[in-house]
Design an enzyme around this catalytic site. Structure first.
Site, PDB file in Angstrom:
ATOM      1  N   GLN A  14      -0.532 -20.252  20.195  1.00 18.81           N
ATOM      2  CA  GLN A  14      -1.583 -19.449  19.642  1.00 18.81           C
ATOM      3  C   GLN A  14      -1.743 -17.886  20.379  1.00 18.81           C
ATOM      4  O   GLN A  14      -2.025 -17.087  19.993  1.00 18.81           O
ATOM      5  CB  GLN A  14      -2.772 -20.039  19.748  1.00 18.81           C
ATOM      6  CG  GLN A  14      -3.023 -21.300  18.864  1.00 18.81           C
ATOM      7  CD  GLN A  14      -4.306 -21.842  19.138  1.00 18.81           C
ATOM      8  OE1 GLN A  14      -5.336 -21.485  19.461  1.00 18.81           O
ATOM      9  NE2 GLN A  14      -4.429 -23.178  18.785  1.00 18.81           N
ATOM     10  N   CYS A  15      -1.230 -17.798  21.703  1.00 18.00           N
ATOM     11  CA  CYS A  15      -1.459 -16.513  22.469  1.00 18.00           C
ATOM     12  C   CYS A  15      -0.571 -15.668  21.868  1.00 18.00           C
ATOM     13  O   CYS A  15       0.743 -15.970  21.355  1.00 18.00           O
ATOM     14  CB  CYS A  15      -0.964 -16.629  23.828  1.00 18.00           C
ATOM     15  SG  CYS A  15      -2.134 -17.893  24.945  1.00 18.00           S
ATOM     16  N   THR A  34       0.675  -1.262  -0.013  1.00 18.72           N
ATOM     17  CA  THR A  34      -0.057   0.002  -0.123  1.00 18.72           C
ATOM     18  C   THR A  34       0.899   1.225   0.027  1.00 18.72           C
ATOM     19  O   THR A  34       0.433   2.238  -0.582  1.00 18.72           O
ATOM     20  CB  THR A  34      -0.931  -0.148   1.212  1.00 18.72           C
ATOM     21  OG1 THR A  34      -1.778  -1.123   1.121  1.00 18.72           O
ATOM     22  CG2 THR A  34      -1.799   1.059   1.299  1.00 18.72           C
ATOM     23  N   THR A  55       1.855  -4.683   4.285  1.00 15.67           N
ATOM     24  CA  THR A  55       2.067  -5.140   5.681  1.00 15.67           C
ATOM     25  C   THR A  55       1.394  -6.752   5.946  1.00 15.67           C
ATOM     26  O   THR A  55       1.941  -7.023   7.122  1.00 15.67           O
ATOM     27  CB  THR A  55       1.040  -4.234   6.575  1.00 15.67           C
ATOM     28  OG1 THR A  55      -0.247  -4.241   5.864  1.00 15.67           O
ATOM     29  CG2 THR A  55       1.478  -2.824   6.751  1.00 15.67           C
ATOM     30  N   ASP A  56       0.723  -7.192   5.170  1.00 17.31           N
ATOM     31  CA  ASP A  56       0.105  -8.388   5.214  1.00 17.31           C
ATOM     32  C   ASP A  56       1.330  -9.546   5.721  1.00 17.31           C
ATOM     33  O   ASP A  56       1.101 -10.294   6.451  1.00 17.31           O
ATOM     34  CB  ASP A  56      -0.602  -8.973   4.006  1.00 17.31           C
ATOM     35  CG  ASP A  56      -1.837  -8.248   3.852  1.00 17.31           C
ATOM     36  OD1 ASP A  56      -2.144  -7.471   4.900  1.00 17.31           O
ATOM     37  OD2 ASP A  56      -2.355  -8.115   2.916  1.00 17.31           O
ATOM     38  N   ASP A  82       1.690  -7.009  -4.122  1.00 19.16           N
ATOM     39  CA  ASP A  82       1.101  -7.139  -2.997  1.00 19.16           C
ATOM     40  C   ASP A  82       1.689  -8.336  -2.026  1.00 19.16           C
ATOM     41  O   ASP A  82       1.889  -9.229  -2.753  1.00 19.16           O
ATOM     42  CB  ASP A  82      -0.457  -7.481  -3.258  1.00 19.16           C
ATOM     43  CG  ASP A  82      -1.430  -7.506  -2.233  1.00 19.16           C
ATOM     44  OD1 ASP A  82      -0.958  -8.254  -1.128  1.00 19.16           O
ATOM     45  OD2 ASP A  82      -2.438  -6.976  -2.179  1.00 19.16           O
TER      46      ASP A  82
HETATM   47  N1  ASP Z   1      -2.279  -6.239   0.833  1.00 17.67           N
HETATM   48  C1  ASP Z   1      -1.351  -5.210   1.082  1.00 17.67           C
HETATM   49  C2  ASP Z   1       0.006  -5.748   1.136  1.00 17.67           C
HETATM   50  O1  ASP Z   1       0.482  -6.501   2.007  1.00 17.67           O
HETATM   51  C3  ASP Z   1      -1.808  -4.561   2.371  1.00 17.67           C
HETATM   52  C4  ASP Z   1      -0.699  -3.503   2.682  1.00 17.67           C
HETATM   53  O2  ASP Z   1       0.136  -3.049   2.220  1.00 17.67           O
HETATM   54  O3  ASP Z   1      -0.565  -2.913   4.022  1.00 17.67           O
HETATM   55  O4  ASP Z   1       0.923  -5.800   0.319  1.00 17.67           O
END
Ligand code: ASP
Length: 349
Positions: free
Chosen positions: A285-286, A19, A95-96, A63
């Site tokens: 998992q915590c 993003t 971020t993913d 992405d």
């Molecule tokens: N789907 C995007 C990615 O991970 C989300 C992001 O960038 O925050 O590339």
């Protein structure tokens, strides 16, 4: 590669996608990647540092849900190749899967003497309320920061996000909506950016030797799967994941301090997988806390059946560590021994 401005420190900004590097196209209002050579136009504040900032964009940019180990190899190779030319590296990434990538890079680059700072954003950099500018500016400043001896202040692979600098292999993405997308629950931040950037120097890892390049580890063996334990899990599912022929290791995502069902069929399958020579690694998992298989009887059964402790590792880091260790050796026993060691600050041990 595009160069600009004169120098105090020199940084390489590596754009992989996500993003942060998107801009709204006024024609149809969709988000599109912008030419990263124009980064200074988008973030003119970077010019005030007077650092030399070169940029490199992967092609195609992705992405980060399309992230693959081959791109980790490409990023690590690029950093290694350009290592002597720069004081630090900033990796712009979606971020993913940023926590997976930062974890992987921490294992692939051994003996880092320079910062590798991942950042990204929840809102594209061209949007008025973007978090991307602040994240990027903080990441750049941290990547350029030196200590009194002229060494990098943070010679680690980190994620810089929402004013927090976290060791990359300790992070997890926890929020899809707000700006605090990442948490490092088992390790305090290495730095926090307020009016000033305050470094937690005691927590920052330093290399044994400041000379030379880091050791590059490109071999990754991805024959690892993850079994998330849940009420109602069936013998068929457990058998498929645990005893499948295609894996050398299975991460068990267990409850609390490392507990799983004690039913005989489940333990039998654990024993069967262990008997096949597979590495079975227990992570919780915590979000916070550690596996300790000596607390509850249900945990002890796992330990006795041949399951190794992942301590307070994140799943992302456990996966990356296994890819790395299995790539280093064909011998699962040797990998299991290394797994138990704290290699890059990824576990509290
Ligand atoms: N789907 C995007 C990615 O991970 C989300 C992001 O960038 O925050 O590339």
């Amino acid at each position: 590669m595009n160069g600009n401005t004169k120098t105090k420190a020199s940084l390489l900004m590596i754009y992989t996608g996500g993003t942060i590097g998107m801009k709204q196209d006024p024609a149809d209002m969709t988000l599109k990647p912008f030419n990263f050579g124009q980064i200074l136009e988008e973030v003119p504040e970077l010019g005030k540092f007077a650092y030399r900032i070169d940029s490199f964009s992967f092609d195609p940019i992705i992405d980060s849900s399309d992230m693959e180990p081959s791109l980790w190899q490409a990023i690590a190779s690029l950093i290694h190749e350009k290592y002597d030319e720069y004081d630090g590296f900033v990796v712009l990434h979606g971020t993913d899967t940023m926590s997976y990538s930062a974890s992987a890079l921490s294992f692939m680059l051994e003996g880092l003497t320079k910062p590798v700072i991942f950042t990204g954003s929840q809102l594209p950099i061209g949007m008025p309320r973007t978090d991307g500018k602040e994240n990027l500016i903080s990441a750049v400043e941290i990547a350029a920061e030196k200590d009194a001896d002229g060494h990098a202040r943070v010679p680690e692979v980190c994620i810089c996000f929402d004013n927090m600098l976290m060791r990359g292999n300790r992070t997890t993405k926890v929020n899809a909506d707000n700006f605090r997308a990442f948490r490092s629950e088992n390790l305090p931040p290495l730095a926090e950016a307020g009016i000033q950037i305050k470094y937690n120097d005691a927590l920052i890892r330093k290399p044994a030797c400041w000379d030379g390049k880091p050791r590059l580890h490109l071999n990754l063996d991805t024959r690892v799967s993850i079994l998330k334990i849940h009420p109602g899990i069936t013998p068929q599912v457990v058998s498929d994941i645990l005893c499948g022929e295609g894996t050398r290791a299975v991460i068990l995502e267990t409850y609390g301090s490392g507990n799983a069902p004690s039913r005989p069929w489940f333990i039998d399958m654990i024993r069967r997988a262990a008997g096949m020579g597979k590495i079975l690694l227990n992570v919780t998992q915590c979000l916070a806390g550690s596996v300790d298989m000596n607390i509850y009887a249900n945990g002890k059964i796992l330990q006795d059946a041949g399951v190794s402790s992942g301590y307070d590792s994140t799943t992302e880091s456990a996966l990356a560590k296994l890819f790395f260790l299995l790539g280093e050796t064909r011998d699962n026993e040797e990998a299991r021994e290394m797994l138990d060691c704290n290699l890059r600050g990824e576990i509290s041990k």
